[in-house]
Design an enzyme around this catalytic site. Structure first.
Site, short mmCIF file in Angstrom:
data_model
loop_
_atom_site.label_atom_id
_atom_site.label_comp_id
_atom_site.label_asym_id
_atom_site.label_seq_id
_atom_site.Cartn_x
_atom_site.Cartn_y
_atom_site.Cartn_z
N ALA A 67 -69.09 -48.18 19.23
CA ALA A 67 -69.84 -47.49 20.28
C ALA A 67 -70.67 -46.38 19.66
O ALA A 67 -70.50 -46.03 18.49
CB ALA A 67 -68.90 -46.92 21.34
N GLY A 113 -65.54 -50.80 19.99
CA GLY A 113 -66.09 -51.47 21.16
C GLY A 113 -66.59 -52.87 20.86
O GLY A 113 -66.62 -53.72 21.75
N GLU A 116 -63.58 -55.08 21.05
CA GLU A 116 -63.23 -55.19 22.47
C GLU A 116 -64.20 -56.12 23.20
O GLU A 116 -63.78 -56.90 24.07
CB GLU A 116 -63.22 -53.80 23.10
CG GLU A 116 -62.07 -52.94 22.60
CD GLU A 116 -62.19 -51.48 22.99
OE1 GLU A 116 -61.22 -50.93 23.54
OE2 GLU A 116 -63.26 -50.88 22.74
N GLU A 136 -60.36 -46.48 16.31
CA GLU A 136 -60.60 -45.29 17.12
C GLU A 136 -59.71 -44.11 16.73
O GLU A 136 -60.12 -42.95 16.87
CB GLU A 136 -60.42 -45.61 18.61
CG GLU A 136 -61.55 -46.42 19.22
CD GLU A 136 -61.36 -47.92 19.07
OE1 GLU A 136 -62.11 -48.67 19.71
OE2 GLU A 136 -60.45 -48.34 18.32
#
Length: 260
Positions: A67, A113, A116, A136
């Protein structure tokens, strides 16, 4: 909606959806997520009939490398982290619950992300240079777009816990061994395999495909999976496609499904 960060190409009844931010390694910023939301909620309706979607990243280095960290910092300052995560969940649920199969063609980094996003797709075909991870914790946060949930589903609690708590990456071969990835192939062969999968799936009854996706998801949605499966089975037995498929089997011919 005019897309700034998504490229949409339709070829042979397959939609190729490319996240087009190669200089940023296709990182997911707010604009990109907004465009993904629009495509899977309304934008696909611009295309009359298609077998499914192949989702990939521009260039040969990254599917999605994570992200946009600068936006993350802004969110932290505003105290809106929970809202941001909930928005990500909603967008990725649109993909997971999409009525046509979505294949992630993972062509490089799929981190944070990006991992994901790949897991929200129904199938994953990876190139040999692909790598996966939820790093993360290196930033002092946790996966917020479903990573703590879907990674468990795909590879089991023990290994998922290890990867999330250490922030370690795994290569495409290890991802395949763990069951996170369906296929690992060279670049061009990976694209061809994704196309082949959608062509095979596209030859089946479209309502049956839609109901299969719904029933499979029910197992992980905290619902009664067997009841959802029974309801979906009941729905497909009432369709013209079922009568056509069964008749074609008895008559030893290829079925002509109409999606009705």
């Amino acid at each position: 909606m005019t897309y700034e960060n998504l490229l949409v190409e339709v070829k042979d009844r397959i939609i190729f959806l490319t996240i087009n931010r190669p200089k940023a390694l296709n990182a997911l910023n707010v604009q990109t997520l907004t465009e993904i939301r629009h495509f899977f909620s309304a934008g696909y309706q611009d295309h009359d009939d298609f077998h499914g979607v192949i989702l990939t990243g521009a260039g040969d280095r990254a599917f999605v490398a994570g992200a946009d960290i600068k936006e993350f910092l802004a969110v932290a300052e505003d105290g809106n982290g929970e809202t941001m995560a909930q928005r990500g969940h909603e967008i990725f649920f649109l993909i997971e619950r999409f009525h046509r199969p979505v294949i992630a063609l993972v062509n490089g980094f799929a981190l944070g992300g990006g991992c994901e996003l790949a897991m929200a797709c129904h199938l994953r075909v990876a190139t040999e240079n692909a790598s996966f991870g939820q790093p993360e914790v290196n930033l002092g946060i946790i996966p917020g777009y479903g990573g703590t949930q879907r990674l468990n589903q795909y590879i089991g609690k023990g290994k998922a816990t290890e990867l999330i708590l250490t922030g370690d990456r795994i290569d495409a071969q290890e991802a395949h061994r763990l069951g996170l990835v369906n296929y690992v192939l060279p670049q061009e062969e990976a694209r061809e395999k994704a196309v082949e999968l959608l062509r095979v799936i596209g030859s089946k009854g479209p309502i049956a495909i839609q109901q299969s996706i719904r029933a499979i998801n029910a197992y992980y949605d905290g619902k009664e999976g067997y009841a959802a499966e029974a309801a979906a089975f009941g729905a497909v037995t009432k369709t013209e496609d079922f009568r056509e498929g069964a008749s074609a089997f008895v008559e030893k011919r290829i079925a002509n499904f109409r999606g009705k």
